[in-house]
Design a protein around this motif. Sequence first.
Motif, short mmCIF file in Angstrom:
data_model
loop_
_atom_site.label_atom_id
_atom_site.label_comp_id
_atom_site.label_asym_id
_atom_site.label_seq_id
_atom_site.Cartn_x
_atom_site.Cartn_y
_atom_site.Cartn_z
N LEU A 534 25.81 50.22 -6.67
CA LEU A 534 27.01 50.59 -7.25
C LEU A 534 27.38 49.78 -8.45
O LEU A 534 27.88 50.20 -9.62
CB LEU A 534 28.17 50.96 -6.37
CG LEU A 534 29.07 51.77 -6.65
CD1 LEU A 534 28.53 53.20 -7.31
CD2 LEU A 534 30.08 52.22 -5.62
N ASP A 535 27.21 48.51 -7.90
CA ASP A 535 27.97 47.37 -8.92
C ASP A 535 27.09 47.35 -10.38
O ASP A 535 27.50 47.36 -11.47
CB ASP A 535 27.80 46.11 -8.43
CG ASP A 535 28.90 45.80 -7.42
OD1 ASP A 535 29.68 46.65 -7.45
OD2 ASP A 535 28.60 44.96 -6.37
N ILE A 536 25.62 47.67 -10.09
CA ILE A 536 24.78 47.77 -11.30
C ILE A 536 25.04 49.09 -11.86
O ILE A 536 24.94 49.07 -13.43
CB ILE A 536 23.31 47.25 -10.79
CG1 ILE A 536 23.30 46.19 -10.20
CG2 ILE A 536 22.29 47.51 -11.97
CD1 ILE A 536 21.78 45.84 -9.86
N PHE A 537 24.97 50.15 -11.26
CA PHE A 537 25.28 51.37 -11.69
C PHE A 537 26.46 51.37 -12.73
O PHE A 537 26.35 52.01 -13.96
CB PHE A 537 25.33 52.47 -10.84
CG PHE A 537 25.32 53.76 -11.39
CD1 PHE A 537 24.17 54.59 -11.91
CD2 PHE A 537 26.55 54.64 -11.23
CE1 PHE A 537 24.41 55.70 -12.29
CE2 PHE A 537 26.77 55.62 -12.08
CZ PHE A 537 25.76 56.38 -12.51
N ASP A 538 27.69 50.83 -12.51
CA ASP A 538 28.86 50.84 -13.02
C ASP A 538 28.51 50.15 -14.54
O ASP A 538 29.34 50.45 -15.47
CB ASP A 538 29.97 50.18 -12.39
CG ASP A 538 30.40 51.21 -11.16
OD1 ASP A 538 30.06 52.47 -10.86
OD2 ASP A 538 31.05 50.35 -10.30
N GLY A 539 27.67 49.58 -14.62
CA GLY A 539 27.29 48.86 -16.02
C GLY A 539 26.47 49.58 -17.02
O GLY A 539 26.15 48.99 -18.07
N ILE A 540 26.06 50.85 -16.54
CA ILE A 540 24.93 51.52 -17.59
C ILE A 540 26.00 52.35 -18.48
O ILE A 540 26.90 52.97 -18.08
CB ILE A 540 24.17 52.61 -16.59
CG1 ILE A 540 23.45 51.80 -15.68
CG2 ILE A 540 23.35 53.46 -17.40
CD1 ILE A 540 22.53 52.73 -14.64
N GLU A 541 25.54 52.12 -19.76
CA GLU A 541 26.26 52.89 -20.93
C GLU A 541 25.91 54.22 -20.96
O GLU A 541 26.46 55.24 -21.19
CB GLU A 541 26.09 51.94 -22.20
CG GLU A 541 26.80 50.76 -22.12
CD GLU A 541 27.01 50.17 -23.34
OE1 GLU A 541 26.19 50.45 -24.48
OE2 GLU A 541 27.49 48.94 -23.60
N ASP A 542 24.46 54.56 -20.92
CA ASP A 542 23.76 55.77 -21.02
C ASP A 542 22.76 56.00 -20.21
O ASP A 542 21.57 55.71 -20.06
CB ASP A 542 23.16 55.87 -22.69
CG ASP A 542 22.58 57.13 -22.85
OD1 ASP A 542 22.48 58.09 -22.13
OD2 ASP A 542 22.26 57.54 -24.26
N VAL A 543 23.33 56.78 -18.94
CA VAL A 543 22.45 57.21 -17.91
C VAL A 543 21.05 57.81 -18.27
O VAL A 543 20.07 57.43 -17.71
CB VAL A 543 23.16 57.73 -16.73
CG1 VAL A 543 22.23 58.04 -15.46
CG2 VAL A 543 24.33 56.97 -16.41
N VAL A 567 26.57 56.73 -5.22
CA VAL A 567 27.53 57.26 -6.12
C VAL A 567 28.11 58.64 -5.64
O VAL A 567 27.44 59.57 -5.71
CB VAL A 567 26.63 57.39 -7.62
CG1 VAL A 567 27.63 57.74 -8.53
CG2 VAL A 567 25.94 56.38 -7.90
N PRO A 568 29.46 58.52 -5.42
CA PRO A 568 30.15 59.83 -5.10
C PRO A 568 30.06 60.95 -6.06
O PRO A 568 30.12 61.96 -5.84
CB PRO A 568 31.59 59.33 -5.10
CG PRO A 568 31.37 58.00 -4.99
CD PRO A 568 30.16 57.34 -5.74
N SER A 569 30.04 60.77 -7.35
CA SER A 569 29.90 61.74 -8.33
C SER A 569 28.47 62.04 -8.53
O SER A 569 28.16 62.66 -9.87
CB SER A 569 30.73 61.47 -9.77
OG SER A 569 30.08 60.04 -10.04
N TRP A 570 27.36 61.81 -7.79
CA TRP A 570 26.12 62.19 -7.88
C TRP A 570 25.78 63.53 -8.41
O TRP A 570 24.73 63.62 -9.20
CB TRP A 570 25.34 62.00 -6.69
CG TRP A 570 25.36 62.75 -5.58
CD1 TRP A 570 26.26 62.61 -4.62
CD2 TRP A 570 24.48 63.83 -5.39
NE1 TRP A 570 26.05 63.63 -3.43
CE2 TRP A 570 25.15 64.21 -4.12
CE3 TRP A 570 23.62 64.68 -5.93
CZ2 TRP A 570 24.68 65.34 -3.55
CZ3 TRP A 570 22.99 65.77 -5.15
CH2 TRP A 570 23.72 66.30 -4.27
#
Length: 894
Positions: A534-543, A567-570
């Motif tokens: 989750l920590d890494i995912f939050d840093g993604i600008e364009d999934v 990720v809750p909003s998966w």
Amino acid sequence: MSENLLKNVQEMLNEEKWTRATLSNYSTNQFKDLDTVLKNAREGRIYDELKKLCDEHLVHTKNSIIALYISGMIALSRQLIDDSALVTLVTIFVDNHKWNIVKYLCERILDYGESKFALRTLADCYRNENEEDAVYGVWERLVKVDFEEADLAKSLGEYYEKKVQVEAAVDYFKKSLHRYINKGTFTNVREIWLKLLEYCPEDIDFFLHVQKKIAKTVSEEKAVLLLGDVYNSCKQRGDINTAITILKLILQYDERDSLARKEITECFRQKYASHSQLEEYIRISNLTQSWRNIHEAIQDFEKHIAFDKGNFVHHRTWGVGRIAAVQGDEITIDFAKKRSHSMSLKMAVNALQTLAKNHIWVLKATQKKEKLHDRVKSEPEWALRTVIRSFNNSCDIKRIKAELVPSVLSPGEWTAWSSKIRDILKSDPSFGVSPENIDIFTVRERPISIEEKLYNEFKAERNFFDRVLTIRNYAAQKDVEVDSEYFTEMLGYFTAYLRSYSQVNEQVMASYLLLKELAGKYPLLGAGLQLNFLDIFDGIEDVPALFLNLKDTRLKEEFLRHLQLFVPSWPDIYIKLLPYAISNSIIVNLIREGYEDKLVSLVQYCFENYREYREAVVWFYKNTKHEAWFEKAAIPPEKQLLTLIHILDISYREIENHRDTSENRKVNKQVYTILFKEGTLDAFIDQADTDTIIRIFTLLDDVKDLDPADKLKLRSRILDRDPDFKFFGEAEKKVSRGLMVTAAKYEEKQRYLQHIMDVEVPANSKEIAFALSLGDLRENAEYKAAKEKQELLNSTVAKLKEEIERAQLFDPAGVNTSRVSFGTKVTLSNNSAGRKEEYTILGPWESAPENLIISYLSPLGGAILNKKVGEDFDFSINNEKISYTVERIEAVVL
């Protein structure tokens, strides 16, 4: 039961708080009771509620033993990174010297995987109990998970050294050496280096590998010092060749090293003691003169020393020769077609290339072809070693082929033989790859382990995801040591991305997912992973962009799995990804979790915005159009087909404009297959009303790059269904692009093109080269003629290639004699002239009007096309109007 358990734990916490239970009251039995509580909570599925209860209690009672243990163990079971509760708990009992409890707690932590903290603390417990062997046993586990721990690795080496278990001692000394290098503590490095030279002096590859690391991370001066130790060892063992290699390395670092210069001269004297010209060549190369650049001097000496009686040389014109005599400054050489040729030594050094007696050129020149051919085929390992060593021990597959085909092997033999040698190069430990280029192969003086072989491949790879595959291959090896220096260095490449990233890109995410994947197979590796998804995912600008750039299928699957887990909003992210990450598993997961409405909306959106989501539209239509959820999108069948036709047209235009050619070709092929090869259009036409057919055909007719034959077949299909159907406007155009041809004519054109490329173009190139050799191009008639012919050939080739690319092969089995079409013979009644006329309808390649064979694209051919028996029509030519009636239509035998 769940409520009672939570209530009981609350009461336990309150009792602990109110009675102020002292540490002396605790024993391992009480923690075993708490383990029973945890077991019941897991079975009752109230882990989250129980952890929340304990965490809230710790807010105001931070040293609660019960709360720390329960919260910490639940976090550990969930593999959460925060282990502060258990660290605090263990520290409390360590400070109070309750070693039995500390030992129990550490073992419980280790039940869930290796932990640096737990292992260090457990080792302290055993040390307090004077259990030396147990301490070293724990240290062995700790060294495997803590790649920075150097002192303990050294201690383990000394421990096994005392036990005279040399192999184990060497293994730990090597580990400690690499770790001391990373720490930059050269005193320790030198100490371990000397030990290893004592125990494994012949492991030169290891020492050469390590010295590179020293030069890079510590200093070149220190690398020279260590290489001096290796040189002394080689000299004592009489290994002159390796000693020379080491001295050359020392001189690369410091070309002014006078001692190394002196020593390499003495080594050359020992190596070439029997050479008749040794001292003379040392003199003329100025090897002992400090003013001469040492590298140039060595190069000169090694060139000269190869010139001795009986040695082989190569001349670019005369080929391979053998030195017959060396007298002073004159050399006599026997070439195959130039015997007893004399030249000065200076000229020989500049004009000739010296060859070893087992050089492939020498073997081809001195052995019978049949004998060499048989040995190459029967001993591929020998052939590989021979060819690779012939070219400075550095050779790629292309060069190997050039040396053997067709001089030794035929092209047909090469195909099977090359498959065999690729397997050998991959698996044989005596072959390696260049650290600079994965395609360059080398022969090893000493066999290489598969682990080192893969490590070298890893270093030679330049692509991130190729390195992912290589480390996977390494990890898949049997009995792999995950704490070896090779694996540690490879792993360090990926962990470096996680230590220093400022922005999350595909390399950062891939590194995390890969490390998680490897830790799943080797739990030891998980001890150093201090990040969560989750920590890494939050840093993604364009999934979507990041996902597309994950060029590894397994990592893509893991990314999707982690999304759903953490990720809750998966669901929203899945929907956002689906047009780019087209996958049935995403759809299945969304439907299973009750998000069908999101899928329906997505399909509707993709069909409305088909230009941007053309791949998704094609995939949805092809794979899901019969699914219940797709039908809920309520997209009319006509709209679905019209959308596909639009995509077909767009992809043709994009290909023509060279935009994303490979992707557009793929989409184009899929849509063409759906519409024409799978019969989707035909089935729809058979059921559609007239207005719909007009819209479909008109749109298809506007797709200018679509094969005319397909348009003609569809037109015939419509007329078969409704003979009175009238085509309007643009539908009446005759298509100028695309070309129907017979198989025989297609093959003839291909043969003609091949002849031009293989015969006429090379011949023209030779003509131009000859004309150029005559000089003065201004008045060179031969050059001008050759260039004009070149332009004509280029023009012819371009035209042929364009026509062949447009060509569509005619299938005689599919000829339709109900109407005039390609491949039919038509008998006409010329009502104006009162005579019969017969015409065969083929294409422009086959057209021969003198034989009454006309093209379907010609004026008369176009007028006859699609007419039925008994149908009248008029044709105008040269201001004359001719009236015709179709009398008979039959298939042509081709």
